[in-house]
Design an enzyme around this catalytic site. Sequence first.
Site, PDB file in Angstrom:
ATOM      1  N   LYS A   1       0.831  -1.221   0.000  1.00 27.68           N
ATOM      2  CA  LYS A   1       0.000   0.000   0.000  1.00 27.68           C
ATOM      3  C   LYS A   1       0.854   1.254   0.000  1.00 27.68           C
ATOM      4  CE  LYS A   1      -2.855  -1.854   3.263  1.00 27.68           C
ATOM      5  NZ  LYS A   1      -3.732  -1.950   4.370  1.00 27.68           N
TER       6      LYS A   1
ATOM      7  N   ARG B   1      -4.322 -13.317   0.771  1.00 26.47           N
ATOM      8  CA  ARG B   1      -5.409 -14.173   1.276  1.00 26.47           C
ATOM      9  C   ARG B   1      -6.681 -13.361   1.527  1.00 26.47           C
ATOM     10  NH1 ARG B   1      -2.252 -16.352   6.378  1.00 26.47           N
ATOM     11  NH2 ARG B   1      -2.201 -14.084   6.524  1.00 26.47           N
TER      12      ARG B   1
ATOM     13  N   HIS C   1      21.305  -2.196   4.106  1.00 25.44           N
ATOM     14  CA  HIS C   1      21.352  -0.824   3.575  1.00 25.44           C
ATOM     15  C   HIS C   1      22.729  -0.166   3.757  1.00 25.44           C
ATOM     16  CE1 HIS C   1      17.176  -1.518   3.249  1.00 25.44           C
ATOM     17  NE2 HIS C   1      16.781  -1.027   4.409  1.00 25.44           N
TER      18      HIS C   1
ATOM     19  N   LYS D   1      15.087  12.058  11.932  1.00 28.33           N
ATOM     20  CA  LYS D   1      15.045  11.073  10.854  1.00 28.33           C
ATOM     21  C   LYS D   1      16.056  11.518   9.812  1.00 28.33           C
ATOM     22  CE  LYS D   1      11.911   9.126   7.367  1.00 28.33           C
ATOM     23  NZ  LYS D   1      12.612   7.870   7.188  1.00 28.33           N
TER      24      LYS D   1
ATOM     25  N   TYR E   1      27.095  18.334   0.295  1.00 17.43           N
ATOM     26  CA  TYR E   1      27.815  19.556   0.652  1.00 17.43           C
ATOM     27  C   TYR E   1      29.216  19.243   1.164  1.00 17.43           C
ATOM     28  CZ  TYR E   1      25.621  18.673   5.267  1.00 17.43           C
ATOM     29  OH  TYR E   1      25.160  18.109   6.426  1.00 17.43           O
TER      30      TYR E   1
HETATM   31  N1  LIG Z   1       6.686  -2.318   5.554  1.00 14.81           N
HETATM   32  C1  LIG Z   1       7.856  -1.784   5.238  1.00 14.81           C
HETATM   33  O1  LIG Z   1       8.083  -0.572   5.307  1.00 14.81           O
HETATM   34  C2  LIG Z   1       8.970  -2.681   4.759  1.00 14.81           C
HETATM   35  C3  LIG Z   1       8.767  -4.026   4.560  1.00 14.81           C
HETATM   36  N2  LIG Z   1       9.774  -4.804   4.071  1.00 14.81           N
HETATM   37  C4  LIG Z   1       9.561  -6.225   3.809  1.00 14.81           C
HETATM   38  O2  LIG Z   1       8.528  -6.358   2.859  1.00 14.81           O
HETATM   39  C5  LIG Z   1       7.736  -7.494   3.107  1.00 14.81           C
HETATM   40  C6  LIG Z   1       6.300  -7.068   3.298  1.00 14.81           C
HETATM   41  O3  LIG Z   1       6.233  -6.140   4.359  1.00 14.81           O
HETATM   42  P1  LIG Z   1       4.835  -5.640   4.957  1.00 14.81           P
HETATM   43  O4  LIG Z   1       3.922  -5.243   3.869  1.00 14.81           O
HETATM   44  O5  LIG Z   1       5.179  -4.674   6.010  1.00 14.81           O
HETATM   45  O6  LIG Z   1       4.313  -6.969   5.626  1.00 14.81           O
HETATM   46  P2  LIG Z   1       2.884  -7.294   6.193  1.00 14.81           P
HETATM   47  O7  LIG Z   1       3.075  -7.838   7.563  1.00 14.81           O
HETATM   48  O8  LIG Z   1       1.944  -6.159   6.030  1.00 14.81           O
HETATM   49  O9  LIG Z   1       2.472  -8.528   5.289  1.00 14.81           O
HETATM   50  C7  LIG Z   1       2.072  -8.430   3.930  1.00 14.81           C
HETATM   51  C8  LIG Z   1       0.889  -9.353   3.695  1.00 14.81           C
HETATM   52  O10 LIG Z   1       1.312 -10.699   3.886  1.00 14.81           O
HETATM   53  C9  LIG Z   1       0.268 -11.452   4.490  1.00 14.81           C
HETATM   54  N3  LIG Z   1       0.790 -12.003   5.754  1.00 14.81           N
HETATM   55  C10 LIG Z   1       1.208 -11.340   6.844  1.00 14.81           C
HETATM   56  N4  LIG Z   1       1.640 -12.202   7.795  1.00 14.81           N
HETATM   57  C11 LIG Z   1       1.482 -13.426   7.287  1.00 14.81           C
HETATM   58  C12 LIG Z   1       1.747 -14.731   7.777  1.00 14.81           C
HETATM   59  N5  LIG Z   1       2.272 -14.924   8.973  1.00 14.81           N
HETATM   60  N6  LIG Z   1       1.463 -15.775   6.983  1.00 14.81           N
HETATM   61  C13 LIG Z   1       0.966 -15.586   5.759  1.00 14.81           C
HETATM   62  N7  LIG Z   1       0.696 -14.366   5.251  1.00 14.81           N
HETATM   63  C14 LIG Z   1       0.953 -13.308   5.996  1.00 14.81           C
HETATM   64  C15 LIG Z   1      -0.862 -10.495   4.774  1.00 14.81           C
HETATM   65  O11 LIG Z   1      -1.809 -10.606   3.704  1.00 14.81           O
HETATM   66  P3  LIG Z   1      -3.084 -11.541   3.741  1.00 14.81           P
HETATM   67  O12 LIG Z   1      -3.419 -11.826   5.170  1.00 14.81           O
HETATM   68  O13 LIG Z   1      -4.146 -10.762   3.033  1.00 14.81           O
HETATM   69  O14 LIG Z   1      -2.668 -12.744   2.999  1.00 14.81           O
HETATM   70  C16 LIG Z   1      -0.224  -9.141   4.695  1.00 14.81           C
HETATM   71  O15 LIG Z   1      -1.110  -8.149   4.234  1.00 14.81           O
HETATM   72  C17 LIG Z   1       8.353  -8.151   4.327  1.00 14.81           C
HETATM   73  O16 LIG Z   1       9.265  -9.115   3.888  1.00 14.81           O
HETATM   74  C18 LIG Z   1       9.081  -7.008   5.008  1.00 14.81           C
HETATM   75  O17 LIG Z   1      10.158  -7.454   5.777  1.00 14.81           O
HETATM   76  C19 LIG Z   1      10.981  -4.273   3.734  1.00 14.81           C
HETATM   77  C20 LIG Z   1      11.242  -2.945   3.895  1.00 14.81           C
HETATM   78  C21 LIG Z   1      10.283  -2.035   4.464  1.00 14.81           C
HETATM   79  O1  LIG Z   2      14.185  -1.597   5.268  1.00 13.39           O
HETATM   80  C1  LIG Z   2      13.761  -0.853   6.125  1.00 13.39           C
HETATM   81  O2  LIG Z   2      13.751   0.468   5.851  1.00 13.39           O
HETATM   82  C2  LIG Z   2      12.914   1.341   6.579  1.00 13.39           C
HETATM   83  C3  LIG Z   2      13.450   2.733   6.326  1.00 13.39           C
HETATM   84  O3  LIG Z   2      13.327   3.036   4.970  1.00 13.39           O
HETATM   85  P1  LIG Z   2      13.265   4.561   4.501  1.00 13.39           P
HETATM   86  O4  LIG Z   2      13.295   4.491   3.038  1.00 13.39           O
HETATM   87  O5  LIG Z   2      11.998   5.124   5.060  1.00 13.39           O
HETATM   88  O6  LIG Z   2      14.444   5.227   5.095  1.00 13.39           O
HETATM   89  C4  LIG Z   2      12.905   1.021   8.036  1.00 13.39           C
HETATM   90  O7  LIG Z   2      11.934   1.832   8.695  1.00 13.39           O
HETATM   91  C5  LIG Z   2      12.567  -0.424   8.238  1.00 13.39           C
HETATM   92  O8  LIG Z   2      12.690  -0.749   9.616  1.00 13.39           O
HETATM   93  C6  LIG Z   2      13.475  -1.315   7.469  1.00 13.39           C
HETATM   94  O9  LIG Z   2      12.972  -2.637   7.479  1.00 13.39           O
END
Ligand SMILES: NC(=O)C1=CN([C@@H]2O[C@H](COP(=O)(O)OP(=O)(O)OC[C@H]3O[C@@H](n4cnc5c(N)ncnc54)[C@H](OP(=O)(O)O)[C@@H]3O)[C@@H](O)[C@H]2O)C=CC1
Ligand SMILES: O=C1O[C@H](COP(=O)(O)O)[C@@H](O)[C@H](O)[C@H]1O
Length: 595
Positions: free
Chosen positions: A121, A148, A343, A444, A486
Site C-alpha cells: 500500500k 489471502r 542498507h 530522521k 555539501y
Molecule cells: N513495511 C515496510 O516498510 C517494509 C517491509 N519490508 C519487507 O517487505 C515485506 C512485506 O512487508 P509488509 O507489507 O510490512 O508486511 P505485512 O506484515 O503487512 O504482510 C504483507 C501481507 O502478507 C500477508 N501475511 C502477513 N503475515 C502473514 C503470515 N504470517 N502468513 C501468511 N501471510 C501473511 C498479509 O496478507 P493476507 O493476510 O491478506 O494474505 C499481509 O497483508 C516483508 O518481507 C518485510 O520485511 C521491507 C522494507 C520495508
Molecule cells: O528496510 C527498512 O527500511 C525502513 C526505512 O526506509 P526509509 O526508506 O523510510 O528510510 C525502516 O523503517 C525499516 O525498519 C526497514 O525494514
Amino acid sequence: MARHLSPCSSSSTTTTFSPSSFNHEAHLSRKFIVVPSGTYSSTWVSRIHSRINQRMHPQLKSSNGHPLNAAYMQDGLPGNPLAKEHFEPRMKQRPIPLSEPEKAESTLSITVVGASGDLAKKKIFPALFALFYEDCLPENFTVFGYARTKMTDEELRNMISRTLTCRIDKRENCDDKMDHFLKRCFYHSGQYNSEEHFAELDNKLKEKEAGKLPNRLFYLSIPPNIFVDVVRCASLRASSANGWTRVIVEKPFGRDSKSSGELTTCLKKYLTEEQIFRIDHYLGKELVENLSVLRFSNLVFEPLWSRNYIRNVQLIFSEDFGIEGRGGYFNNYGIIRDIMQNHLLQILALFAMETPVSLDAEDVRNEKVKVLRSMRPLQLEDVIVGQYKGHSKGGKSYPAYTDDPTVPKDSLTPTFAAAALFINNARWDGVPFLMKAGKALHTKRAEIRVQFRHVPGNLYKRNFGTDLDKATNELVLRVQPDEAIYLKINNKVPGLGMRLDRSELNLLYRARYPREIPDAYERLLLDAIEGERRLFIRSDELDAAWALFTPLLKELEEKKIVPELYPYGSRGPVGAHYLAAKYNVRWGDLSGEDS
Ligand SMILES: NC(=O)C1=CN([C@@H]2O[C@H](COP(=O)(O)OP(=O)(O)OC[C@H]3O[C@@H](n4cnc5c(N)ncnc54)[C@H](OP(=O)(O)O)[C@@H]3O)[C@@H](O)[C@H]2O)C=CC1
Ligand SMILES: O=C1O[C@H](COP(=O)(O)O)[C@@H](O)[C@H](O)[C@H]1O
C-alpha cells in the site's frame, strides 16, 4: 496524440509515424527497420530504438548508463520451471526468424503478492502508478494484487487509490491518469501455498494478456517464511509460458549465513539467479545512485578517495519513531539485520569499491563483492548496541521498545547499533568506516559523511584554535530528508583581518532541482521490468554480507549482551561516542555545525 515529455524519454521532440498500424515487435524482427509516417511521441520512438538496439547491439547502454534490458537476453537459463530455453537464441547475435509469439506484441503483468500489506500500500502500488504517470510502463500492462484477504477488484482499487499521488508539476491530468491506472489493476485472493490458487491467477493473467507475448513480474511483498511457497506455486503454475518471468524478493534474505544460504538454495530450485531480484531499496535512493557519479565523474574527488586523504567514513541512519507494532518482525531481527547488514553495508561497498570495468551490473557487483570479502572480521569490542526506553517530554510520553505489545518484555533486541568496520585492502587499510543505525532517535536522517585528513603543515593552523579536527574538510551526502551534497571548507571572513570561517559548498537538491525526486521503489521496479540488475543484490554479495555479520550476531545472542538504554527521542547511547573516540573520530551528525 503526442505525449508529455517523460523521464523515460530522452528528449521532447515529436517524431512522425502512425502507432496504430505499427507492430514494433514485428519490425524488430526485420533486419532493416522502416519507420512509417504519421505523428508519434519521442517516448515511443526511444522505446522502439531501445528494442532495436537490444536486438542488434546487445552491449549497448541506455542513456543513463544501464545495459539495455540485459536480462531479457539472460533470463530463462535452462534447468528449472521458470527457465525458458526459448530465449537462449536472443543471447546470440544472429538473424534468426522470430517465433509467432515473439512477433506478437508483448504484455507485462506485475503481480504484487501480499497486496493487502503495508509495503504494498505504502510503496509498491504508488511506485507503479508513478511509473505509469511518467509513461515508463509498457503500453500493455496489468497489475494484479494477490493475498489471502478477500477483496474485489473494486475494493483493491479503492485501497490503492488512497495512497496514489501525482507529480507536483503535472497535476492537471492526474485524475484521468489515476482512473486509467486503476482500470488496469485487478485482484485475486488465494493462499500462498496453493498451486491451485496460482493456477487460477494464471488463468486471469492469460485472459488479460490476450495471446500477446507475456512477461511476468512477481513482487514478493510478504513475510519471508512464505517466500519459498510462493515461488514454488508461482513457478509451477503461474510463470510465463514463453516470455520472461522475474521475481522481486523483499528483505530479509534470511537472518544469518545459514538461513540465507538455505533460502537461496530453495529459491534456486525454482528460479535461476537471473530471475531473482533481491531488493535493497536504499540502492534505489537518488543520493546513493549519485555516490558513484560524484566519485567517478569528478576529477576532484576520485584522487582523494583513499586512506591517503580520508580519515574516516561515517554511514548514519536514524529514525525518529519507534517500532510501532512491527515487533513481530523486528524483534526477531534487530537493527543490525534490519539496517546495517543490508542498507548501510551496501552503501559502504559502493563507496569503497574500485572503479568497475563498466557500469554493467556484473562489473559493478564484482567490485562490491571484492570490498565485502576484504572486510576485517567484525569484533564485538567494535560494536555497541542500544535499546530505547520510555521518555516523557513536553507533557507527552513516548513508549519504551519493550512497551510495544508486539515485543516481549525481556527483549534484548537492539534498536540501535554502532560499529567500526575496516577494509583490509591497500586503498582503505586502517580507515575506520563507522556505522550507526537507530530507531526512536531525535531525528530522521540518512547520510554518508567523509572526514578528510588535516592539511599537512597548514599555514593557517594558528587561526583554527586548538581543535584542528574542526578545520578538516568534510563531504556529506545527505540521502534523506532534503537531499543534498555539501562540502565543508575553510574560508576567510571578508574584512581587513584574517579570521577564518567554516562554510559549506552546498548542492541542495530542492533548490537546484525543483522537480520531485522519484521514490527508490520506482527506480527499482523500472529496473526489474527492464531486466537491469545493477541495483539488486547478487547471491555472492549476500553471502559476503552475512559472512561479515553472522559471527557478531551469534556472539551478541549467545553472550546475551544487554543493550545500553537510551531515551526515546534522544541522540542514542553514549557508548557510540566512546566507540568513535577509540578511533579518534567524532560523529559528524552530532557536531551541530551543519546548516
Ligand atoms: N513495511 C515496510 O516498510 C517494509 C517491509 N519490508 C519487507 O517487505 C515485506 C512485506 O512487508 P509488509 O507489507 O510490512 O508486511 P505485512 O506484515 O503487512 O504482510 C504483507 C501481507 O502478507 C500477508 N501475511 C502477513 N503475515 C502473514 C503470515 N504470517 N502468513 C501468511 N501471510 C501473511 C498479509 O496478507 P493476507 O493476510 O491478506 O494474505 C499481509 O497483508 C516483508 O518481507 C518485510 O520485511 C521491507 C522494507 C520495508
Ligand atoms: O528496510 C527498512 O527500511 C525502513 C526505512 O526506509 P526509509 O526508506 O523510510 O528510510 C525502516 O523503517 C525499516 O525498519 C526497514 O525494514
